[in-house]
Design an enzyme around this catalytic site. Structure first.
Site, mmCIF file in Angstrom:
data_model
loop_
_atom_site.group_PDB
_atom_site.id
_atom_site.type_symbol
_atom_site.label_atom_id
_atom_site.label_comp_id
_atom_site.label_asym_id
_atom_site.label_seq_id
_atom_site.Cartn_x
_atom_site.Cartn_y
_atom_site.Cartn_z
ATOM 1 N N HIS A 175 -3.371 -9.873 9.868
ATOM 2 C CA HIS A 175 -3.785 -9.844 8.616
ATOM 3 C C HIS A 175 -3.697 -8.799 7.493
ATOM 4 O O HIS A 175 -3.867 -8.363 6.990
ATOM 5 C CB HIS A 175 -3.988 -11.444 7.999
ATOM 6 N N GLU A 176 -5.018 -8.726 7.902
ATOM 7 C CA GLU A 176 -6.394 -8.097 7.657
ATOM 8 C C GLU A 176 -6.714 -6.474 7.967
ATOM 9 O O GLU A 176 -6.211 -5.085 7.133
ATOM 10 C CB GLU A 176 -7.795 -8.198 7.900
ATOM 11 N N HIS B 189 -3.777 -5.232 5.010
ATOM 12 C CA HIS B 189 -4.766 -4.726 4.339
ATOM 13 C C HIS B 189 -4.854 -4.029 4.603
ATOM 14 O O HIS B 189 -4.837 -2.563 3.263
ATOM 15 C CB HIS B 189 -6.072 -5.436 3.555
ATOM 16 N N GLU C 59 -1.757 -8.267 -0.889
ATOM 17 C CA GLU C 59 -0.892 -9.621 -0.260
ATOM 18 C C GLU C 59 -0.176 -9.152 0.059
ATOM 19 O O GLU C 59 0.213 -9.672 1.423
ATOM 20 C CB GLU C 59 -1.576 -10.672 -0.922
#
EC number: 3.4.17.19
Length: 490
Positions: free
Chosen positions: A255-256, A259, A285
């Site tokens: 997930h990160e 980003h 997001e």
């Protein structure tokens, strides 16, 4: 030098100082000694005072009036600097500095209260943060809606009315899908056992590498609440480890990575300008969620991950890749937003959206927040909150003043649904690559069609340019229904 050149040179230094402040925030959440909280609060307040002075410098107004942009890029830079200038000019320097100081202190108080399961230790500080944010919102709104003023910091152009309508459209199909799933007899097996921290972190690095993370411009650390930080040539990721739940660590890392990949994928010519960062938190997001879910939790990638986990942990109890795929995507009524399955995640966001709107408007007092949270969670998820760290203390956002941030998570999911549809059409062999642990074809499409543009376009325009279609919740909901109907044999 022209007025635009003067403006750009001044802005370059402001952007660099802002990056320094961001790095101090990263340090506070990862490696800063716990005893340094008060000092760090003063440091961040001092930097914010300098930044606020620069953002309201009268020369900015003069340069903006005299600037004659020569192309689309210069026009957009001028527009964004003007937006920040007019916003900052509405905020008293005292308020900007005090917000930086109080939210820095509040973060440490929240972390200690969370660890001790003691909301009463945090709520007085939250009351102070909320009072400052309401003051800021009143200055920005100039008689308009307070919540919209705060929301605009994270998703320019969005309003609570639009988001409320979006959530009203999404909720019935999400709830119906959840009820269908929970009504079946099929239950994917959970993953149990002990998964040592160092092994999890090694595998998390492997996953981040599979999703194209540039280790020469980043690093991975541990944090209470996973986040990414930085831009241009330095964008860092964090994860957390629960030794009984390796998915927490692995999927936080993916997930990160999404980003950070957005920040690192922006056109390098935009560095140290307002274009050199993600255009909104919803857009941001969309990248973290499409990396984590549509690619990372898909059957192709989980097949590859199953083998890597089996090797890393000397075997796991689920020996079939199809069963492992179902396990990764289990739908269960859990407490934690960041660990939620795709079906229920947006329902977690809707809860927070409604509560924070009531806090900002004054319809809900901080002293009643715990009771309101617990009652709403029981109503929405059918489970009573068992402890504060699983309830009102689980997220750091309100502690650091991020009121208006939560709905951008759901917007990001909607944007990711739109992007996934377009990406799959453009890259039909993507799953073949993901099955080899190689997300490069999908990442290259996202970088070309979205990430490289940074702040050049407004959020919705960016998504619509990338996909060739209007933004809609339908692609996300269609994707969820198809995926989970298959897994749960609906």
């Amino acid at each position: 030098m022209s007025a635009f050149d003067d403006l750009l040179a001044f802005q370059r230094q402001t952007e660099a100082l802002s990056a320094v402040a961001e790095r101090l925030g990263w340090d506070q959440e990862t490696v800063m000694p716990r005893g340094a909280t008060e000092q760090r609060a003063e440091e961040l307040a001092a930097i914010e005072a300098v930044l606020h002075e620069r953002r309201t410098d009268p020369r900015l107004g003069e340069w903006l009036d005299a600037a004659r942009p020569q192309n689309e890029v210069e026009e957009r830079i001028t527009q964004l600097v003007a937006r920040d200038f007019h916003r900052a000019s509405k905020i008293p320097a005292r308020l900007a500095t005090e917000l930086a100081r109080v939210t820095s202190l509040s973060q440490g108080i929240w972390a200690d209260a969370r660890a001790k399961e003691a909301p009463e230790d945090f709520l007085p500080t939250l009351h102070d943060v909320l009072a400052l944010k309401r003051e800021e919102a009143a200055a920005l709104a100039e008689g308009g809606d307070l919540y919209d003023a705060l929301l605009n910091d994270y998703e320019p152009g969005a309003t609570q009315a639009e988001i409320s309508a979006l959530f009203d459209a999404m909720r019935p199909r999400l709830v119906a899908l959840r009820e269908d799933i929970l009504g079946t007899e099929f239950r994917p097996k959970g993953l149990t056992g002990d998964f040592p921290q160092e092994t999890q972190l090694r595998l998390a690095r492997t996953c981040a590498t599979a999703f194209g993370y540039d280790w020469s411009r980043g690093r991975m650390d541990l944090a209470v609440h996973p986040f990414s930080s930085g831009r241009w040539q330095d964008s860092r990721i964090t994860t957390r480890v629960v030794e009984t739940d390796p998915f927490n660590c692995l999927y936080s890392a993916i997930h990160e990575t999404g980003h950070s990949s957005y920040e690192l994928g922006i056109d390098e010519d935009y560095a140290f300008t307002p274009l050199g960062r993600g255009v909104s938190m919803g857009a941001h997001e969309s990248q973290s969620r499409i990396y984590e879910n549509q690619m990372g939790r898909g059957r192709a990638f989980t097949g590859w991950l199953h083998q890597r986990m089996t090797d890393a942990f000397d075997g796991i109890e689920i020996d079939n890749p199809d069963d492992f795929y179902a396990t990764v995507n289990r739908v269960t009524p859990g407490y934690i937003r960041t660990e939620s399955d795709e079906v229920q995640y947006n329902l977690h966001i809707m809860l927070r959206f409604d509560l924070e709107r009531d806090l900002v408007s004054g319809r809900l007092g901080v002293e009643d927040l715990v009771e309101a949270w617990n009652a709403r969670f029981l109503k929405d998820f059918g489970v009573a909150v068992d402890r504060p760290a699983h309830g009102v203390l689980q997220d750091v956002h309100w502690a650091v003043g991020l009121f208006g941030y939560f709905p951008t998570y759901a917007l990001g999911n909607v944007y990711a649904g739109c992007l996934n549809t377009a990406m799959r059409e453009a890259v039909p062999d993507l799953d073949a690559s993901l099955a080899r642990g190689d997300a490069a074809p999908g990442i290259e499409w996202l970088r070309e069609n979205m990430q490289r543009h940074g702040g050049l376009y407004e959020p919705r325009e960016l998504i619509e340019r990338a996909t060739g279609a209007s933004v809609s919740e339908k692609p996300l909901l269609d994707y969820l229904e198809a995926k989970f109907s298959d897994i749960y044999r609906l």
